[in-house]
Structure formats: structure tokens, C-alpha cells
Design a protein around this motif. Structure first.
Motif, PDB file in Angstrom:
ATOM      1  N   GLU B   1       0.844  -1.196   0.000  1.00 52.30           N
ATOM      2  CA  GLU B   1       0.000   0.000   0.000  1.00 52.30           C
ATOM      3  C   GLU B   1       0.879   1.244   0.000  1.00 52.30           C
ATOM      4  O   GLU B   1       1.759   1.399   0.836  1.00 52.30           O
ATOM      5  N   VAL B   2       0.611   2.117  -0.933  1.00 53.42           N
ATOM      6  CA  VAL B   2       1.354   3.377  -1.009  1.00 53.42           C
ATOM      7  C   VAL B   2       0.961   4.275   0.148  1.00 53.42           C
ATOM      8  O   VAL B   2      -0.228   4.462   0.431  1.00 53.42           O
ATOM      9  N   GLN B   3       1.961   4.791   0.842  1.00 52.41           N
ATOM     10  CA  GLN B   3       1.717   5.744   1.925  1.00 52.41           C
ATOM     11  C   GLN B   3       2.710   6.886   1.845  1.00 52.41           C
ATOM     12  O   GLN B   3       3.894   6.681   1.568  1.00 52.41           O
ATOM     13  N   LEU B   4       2.191   8.078   2.081  1.00 47.42           N
ATOM     14  CA  LEU B   4       3.013   9.281   2.191  1.00 47.42           C
ATOM     15  C   LEU B   4       2.640   9.956   3.498  1.00 47.42           C
ATOM     16  O   LEU B   4       1.465  10.252   3.714  1.00 47.42           O
ATOM     17  N   VAL B   5       3.624  10.171   4.359  1.00 50.01           N
ATOM     18  CA  VAL B   5       3.352  10.736   5.674  1.00 50.01           C
ATOM     19  C   VAL B   5       4.228  11.968   5.883  1.00 50.01           C
ATOM     20  O   VAL B   5       5.458  11.858   5.981  1.00 50.01           O
ATOM     21  N   GLU B   6       3.570  13.130   5.946  1.00 48.42           N
ATOM     22  CA  GLU B   6       4.292  14.376   6.179  1.00 48.42           C
ATOM     23  C   GLU B   6       4.489  14.614   7.669  1.00 48.42           C
ATOM     24  O   GLU B   6       3.678  14.177   8.490  1.00 48.42           O
ATOM     25  N   SER B   7       5.549  15.341   7.977  1.00 41.81           N
ATOM     26  CA  SER B   7       5.805  15.746   9.356  1.00 41.81           C
ATOM     27  C   SER B   7       6.638  17.020   9.331  1.00 41.81           C
ATOM     28  O   SER B   7       7.155  17.423   8.280  1.00 41.81           O
ATOM     29  N   GLY B   8       6.759  17.638  10.500  1.00 43.08           N
ATOM     30  CA  GLY B   8       7.610  18.809  10.620  1.00 43.08           C
ATOM     31  C   GLY B   8       6.881  20.138  10.678  1.00 43.08           C
ATOM     32  O   GLY B   8       7.511  21.176  10.867  1.00 43.08           O
ATOM     33  N   GLY B   9       5.571  20.108  10.497  1.00 40.16           N
ATOM     34  CA  GLY B   9       4.831  21.353  10.569  1.00 40.16           C
ATOM     35  C   GLY B   9       4.756  21.887  11.989  1.00 40.16           C
ATOM     36  O   GLY B   9       5.138  21.206  12.948  1.00 40.16           O
ATOM     37  N   GLY B  10       4.269  23.108  12.118  1.00 43.00           N
ATOM     38  CA  GLY B  10       4.143  23.704  13.442  1.00 43.00           C
ATOM     39  C   GLY B  10       4.052  25.214  13.358  1.00 43.00           C
ATOM     40  O   GLY B  10       3.860  25.782  12.280  1.00 43.00           O
TER      41      GLY B  10
END
Lengths: 106, 116
Positions: B1-10
Motif C-alpha cells: 500500500e502506497v503511503q506518504l506521511v508528512e511531518s515537521g509542521g508547526g
């Protein structure tokens, strides 16, 4: 940059209605255009690519047409789950540009 | 399953910096161009930047050129967006998306708020 003019900005329709959203580009882009659906609070999802090809898993009531500068997304029989905002995106060149969006209310 | 997980916002002050990450899984990362797209509150989608699979070709929107830097680490299946000189108008949800022409998979987005 290629300018995108999407219309209407919003529409209200009933379940079972046929609705059409248009996207006009400032220069010819052959068929280098896609359509996306974005439900509230969610990421966009690809519906149509190459102007008229249905992405896998997308219901057949969605269809795309057009080439050159004039494109259309048609929903043949509107369903409650189609309440969303729809965007066109050209990939003929950089910068990529989106249409302003069309909010569809049921 | 293709997954893209963003992080680092704030939350960041005007003039500050932030680095967004997008972790990819379920596909051969190096084979795909990757992109960042943002959406200001209540507004439409804005394409920001694209990078080729090898990282050799990178494109930017005029609105972020010179302030944002896109990169990728194919060994880590990760995409990065270094954002400097942030302005209030950069406040938005930032999405990473897969594809050169059609963005067929999108992450869930990460919110960046630029405010004093």
C-alpha cells in the motif's frame, strides 16, 4: 505561467443531477490536464488524468473531456458523497498550475 | 500500500525556518517524481515544487523560489522541504504528492502556521 480559469466557483445540485465543471487554460496544453476531488478536511484525490482517462477505482459517473484550452469534468448522476471541491491541474509545463476550485454542494 | 506521511509542521515566527519531511512507503521511491503542494486556510491548491526521481531536476513556484529548497534522500525514501524566511502568507497545510504529471497519491498534510 499558464493561467487556469475554472468555473463555476460553486454550484448546488440535487442527487441524480448531471453537473459540469469547466477549466480553460491561457494557452493550449494538448490533453495535459487532470481533475482532483477534495472532500472537507481531506487530501485531494485524482479522478481523471490525460483530460479524459478515469483513474482506477473512480466511479464511472465521473468523466472528463476536452483538449487544447477547454476542458470539462462531468458528474453524470450526482451522489451525496460527491459533495466536495474539484480542482483542475495542468502539467503541460512548469510551473504547474491549479484551477481555483469548484465547490459542489448537494 | 502506497503511503506518504508528512511531518515537521508547526508554529514559527515570521522570518523563521522549518523543515518538512515526507516519508514514503509501498512503492519504489526512486522511480517517481515527487511534489509539494500547499493550501492556505479556506483557499485553493498551490503547487510549490517538484523533484525528479534522481534529484537532478528541481522546479519551484515563483512564490517560494529562493526561500524554499526541495531535496530527497532515496536511501531513506524521504522527501524534504527546507523553508526559510517564512512569511505570514506561507501559513497553509502542506501536502507531498507522488507523480510527474498526475499526482496519484497524496499525504494527509502537515500544518504550518507563521505568526508572531
Amino acid at each position: 505561467a499558464i493561467q487556469m480559469t475554472q468555473s463555476p466557483s460553486s454550484l448546488s445540485a440535487s442527487v441524480g443531477d448531471r453537473v459540469t465543471i469547466t477549466c480553460r487554460t491561457s494557452q493550449g496544453i494538448t490533453n495535459d490536464l487532470g481533475w482532483y476531488q477534495q472532500r472537507p478536511g481531506k487530501a485531494p484525490e485524482l479522478l481523471i488524468y490525460a483530460a479524459s482517462s478515469l483513474e482506477s477505482g473512480v466511479p464511472s459517473r465521473f468523466s472528463g473531456s476536452g483538449s487544447g484550452t477547454d476542458f470539462a469534468l462531468t458528474i453524470s448522476r450526482l451522489q451525496p458523497e460527491d459533495s466536495a471541491t474539484y480542482f483542475c491541474l495542468q502539467h503541460y509545463n512548469y510551473p504547474r498550475t491549479f484551477g481555483q476550485g469548484t465547490k459542489v454542494e448537494i | 500500500e502506497v503511503q506518504l506521511v508528512e511531518s515537521g509542521g508547526g508554529l514559527v515566527k515570521p522570518g523563521g525556518s522549518l523543515r518538512l519531511s515526507c516519508a514514503a512507503s509501498g512503492f519504489t521511491f526512486v522511480s517517481y517524481n515527487m511534489n509539494w503542494v500547499r493550501q492556505a486556510p479556506g483557499k485553493g491548491l498551490e503547487w510549490l515544487s517538484s523533484i525528479s526521481g534522481s534529484g537532478s531536476y528541481i522546479y519551484y513556484a515563483d512564490s517560494v523560489k529562493g526561500r524554499f529548497t526541495l531535496s530527497r534522500d532515496n536511501a531513506k525514501d524521504s522527501l524534504y522541504l527546507q523553508m526559510n524566511s517564512l512569511r505570514a502568507e506561507d501559513t497553509a497545510v502542506y501536502y507531498c504528492a507522488r507523480g510527474e504529471n498526475y499526482f496519484d497519491y497524496w499525504g494527509q498534510g502537515t500544518l504550518v502556521t507563521v505568526s508572531s
